[in-house]
Design a protein around this motif. Structure first.
Motif, PDB file in Angstrom:
ATOM      1  N   TRP A   1       7.867   4.962   9.078  1.00  0.00           N
ATOM      2  CA  TRP A   1       7.864   3.805   8.414  1.00  0.00           C
ATOM      3  C   TRP A   1       7.727   2.786   9.365  1.00  0.00           C
ATOM      4  O   TRP A   1       8.250   2.729  10.520  1.00  0.00           O
ATOM      5  CB  TRP A   1       8.671   3.516   7.268  1.00  0.00           C
ATOM      6  CG  TRP A   1       8.542   4.593   6.081  1.00  0.00           C
ATOM      7  CD1 TRP A   1       7.953   5.214   5.770  1.00  0.00           C
ATOM      8  CD2 TRP A   1       9.618   4.685   5.103  1.00  0.00           C
ATOM      9  NE1 TRP A   1       8.237   6.044   4.608  1.00  0.00           N
ATOM     10  CE2 TRP A   1       9.350   5.956   4.111  1.00  0.00           C
ATOM     11  CE3 TRP A   1      11.008   4.015   5.001  1.00  0.00           C
ATOM     12  CZ2 TRP A   1      10.111   5.940   3.166  1.00  0.00           C
ATOM     13  CZ3 TRP A   1      11.634   4.324   3.888  1.00  0.00           C
ATOM     14  CH2 TRP A   1      11.353   5.472   2.868  1.00  0.00           C
ATOM     15  N   LYS A   2       7.090   1.563   8.953  1.00  0.00           N
ATOM     16  CA  LYS A   2       7.184   0.515   9.611  1.00  0.00           C
ATOM     17  C   LYS A   2       8.455  -0.643   8.872  1.00  0.00           C
ATOM     18  O   LYS A   2       8.864  -0.318   7.873  1.00  0.00           O
ATOM     19  CB  LYS A   2       6.187  -0.291   9.741  1.00  0.00           C
ATOM     20  CG  LYS A   2       5.009   0.526  10.380  1.00  0.00           C
ATOM     21  CD  LYS A   2       5.109   0.715  11.765  1.00  0.00           C
ATOM     22  CE  LYS A   2       4.048   1.330  12.588  1.00  0.00           C
ATOM     23  NZ  LYS A   2       4.396   1.667  14.003  1.00  0.00           N
ATOM     24  N   TYR A   3       8.657  -1.573   9.845  1.00  0.00           N
ATOM     25  CA  TYR A   3       9.860  -2.421   9.247  1.00  0.00           C
ATOM     26  C   TYR A   3       9.330  -4.084   9.951  1.00  0.00           C
ATOM     27  O   TYR A   3       9.092  -4.152  10.899  1.00  0.00           O
ATOM     28  CB  TYR A   3      11.394  -2.068   9.611  1.00  0.00           C
ATOM     29  CG  TYR A   3      11.774  -1.973  11.085  1.00  0.00           C
ATOM     30  CD1 TYR A   3      11.970  -3.272  11.886  1.00  0.00           C
ATOM     31  CD2 TYR A   3      11.468  -0.800  11.705  1.00  0.00           C
ATOM     32  CE1 TYR A   3      12.415  -3.149  13.078  1.00  0.00           C
ATOM     33  CE2 TYR A   3      11.818  -0.559  12.986  1.00  0.00           C
ATOM     34  CZ  TYR A   3      12.236  -1.797  13.748  1.00  0.00           C
ATOM     35  OH  TYR A   3      12.518  -1.809  15.116  1.00  0.00           O
ATOM     36  N   ILE A   4       9.880  -4.801   9.011  1.00  0.00           N
ATOM     37  CA  ILE A   4       9.819  -6.528   9.429  1.00  0.00           C
ATOM     38  C   ILE A   4      11.253  -6.978   8.733  1.00  0.00           C
ATOM     39  O   ILE A   4      11.239  -7.000   7.691  1.00  0.00           O
ATOM     40  CB  ILE A   4       8.800  -7.186   9.040  1.00  0.00           C
ATOM     41  CG1 ILE A   4       7.481  -6.668   9.402  1.00  0.00           C
ATOM     42  CG2 ILE A   4       8.733  -8.571   9.522  1.00  0.00           C
ATOM     43  CD1 ILE A   4       6.175  -7.081   8.726  1.00  0.00           C
ATOM     44  N   CYS A   5      12.178  -7.025   9.652  1.00  0.00           N
ATOM     45  CA  CYS A   5      13.228  -7.672   9.101  1.00  0.00           C
ATOM     46  C   CYS A   5      13.849  -9.077   9.571  1.00  0.00           C
ATOM     47  O   CYS A   5      13.296  -9.535  10.709  1.00  0.00           O
ATOM     48  CB  CYS A   5      14.395  -6.755   9.476  1.00  0.00           C
ATOM     49  SG  CYS A   5      14.283  -5.288   8.689  1.00  0.00           S
TER      50      CYS A   5
END
Length: 229
Positions: free
Chosen positions: A50-54
């Protein structure tokens, strides 16, 4: 009745495993607040592909924050820009990418938003990535806030039975999804130019009076896609 909430990251780990089991090949990008900017989430996203943007706040991971700040100051000394990003900051056995946007708030003040991601940041995609990171606030302010304070009042205790409380909450989520699809998901409904209250009343009345036919069940058995833009 439980007196203490479960750890949010532990709950996320359990939920992520269930989602991966059901949607094995679904491409997912996790949007999270600064709590999710941690090695636990990074490892989980990598394991699930998965990808993430936090959201990233100073002090969350000190080594990353220090390096980003130093590189940012060097870059800004050459070119003052409201968008700043740095790729490939080393963190343990991986690299991460950070981006910062300076934006005006509703009261006219400037505010900095910093996000951490495993997506490569470029001049072409940085604005889209920033917008994606900030879209999480729609879930908080227009989603949960609506459910808690306006339409459904779920902030009020509705039962002393823990199972009943969970069932009530799940029913609220189903209701809210149906309502949003009913209000925003049909071009025919938009053309009617009815108020949200009128649409909700129509939907409720259809639940009360309409009888599902064999034709309805035939349509329901067909796979569909629901897209949000």
């Amino acid at each position: 009745m439980r007196s203490k909430q479960d750890c949010e990251l532990k709950a996320f780990d359990r939920l992520a495993k269930k989602i991966k089991k059901i949607f094995k090949r679904l491409p997912i990008c996790i949007l999270g607040d600064s709590l999710y900017a941690c090695e636990t989430v990074f490892n989980l996203c990598r394991a699930h592909k998965w990808k993430y943007i936090c959201r990233f706040k100073e002090g969350r991971i000190k080594s990353i924050s220090t390096e980003f700040k130093a590189i940012k100051e060097l870059e800004q000394s050459k070119d003052q820009n409201s968008l700043v990003w740095v790729n490939d900051i080393a963190y343990k056995d991986r690299t991460v990418n950070l981006m910062e946007a300076t934006m005006k708030t509703e009261d006219g003040k400037s505010k900095e938003y910093v996000f951490i991601t495993d997506i490569k940041i470029t001049k072409k995609n940085v604005e889209r990535l920033i917008a994606a990171g900030r879209s999480r606030w729609k879930i908080e302010n227009q989603g949960f806030n609506e459910q808690k304070n306006n339409r459904y009042n779920i902030e009020h205790a509705n039962s002393q039975n823990y199972t009943a409380m969970k069932n009530h909450y799940l029913l609220v989520q189903i209701t809210d999804i149906i309502r949003q699809l009913f209000e925003k998901g049909s071009s025919i409904l938009k053309a009617l130019k009815k108020t949200a209250k009128e649409k909700s009343s129509n939907l409720l009345e259809s639940f009360r009076t309409r009888i599902l036919t064999d034709e309805d069940f035939t349509h329901l058995s067909k796979p569909i896609q629901v897209r949000f833009t």
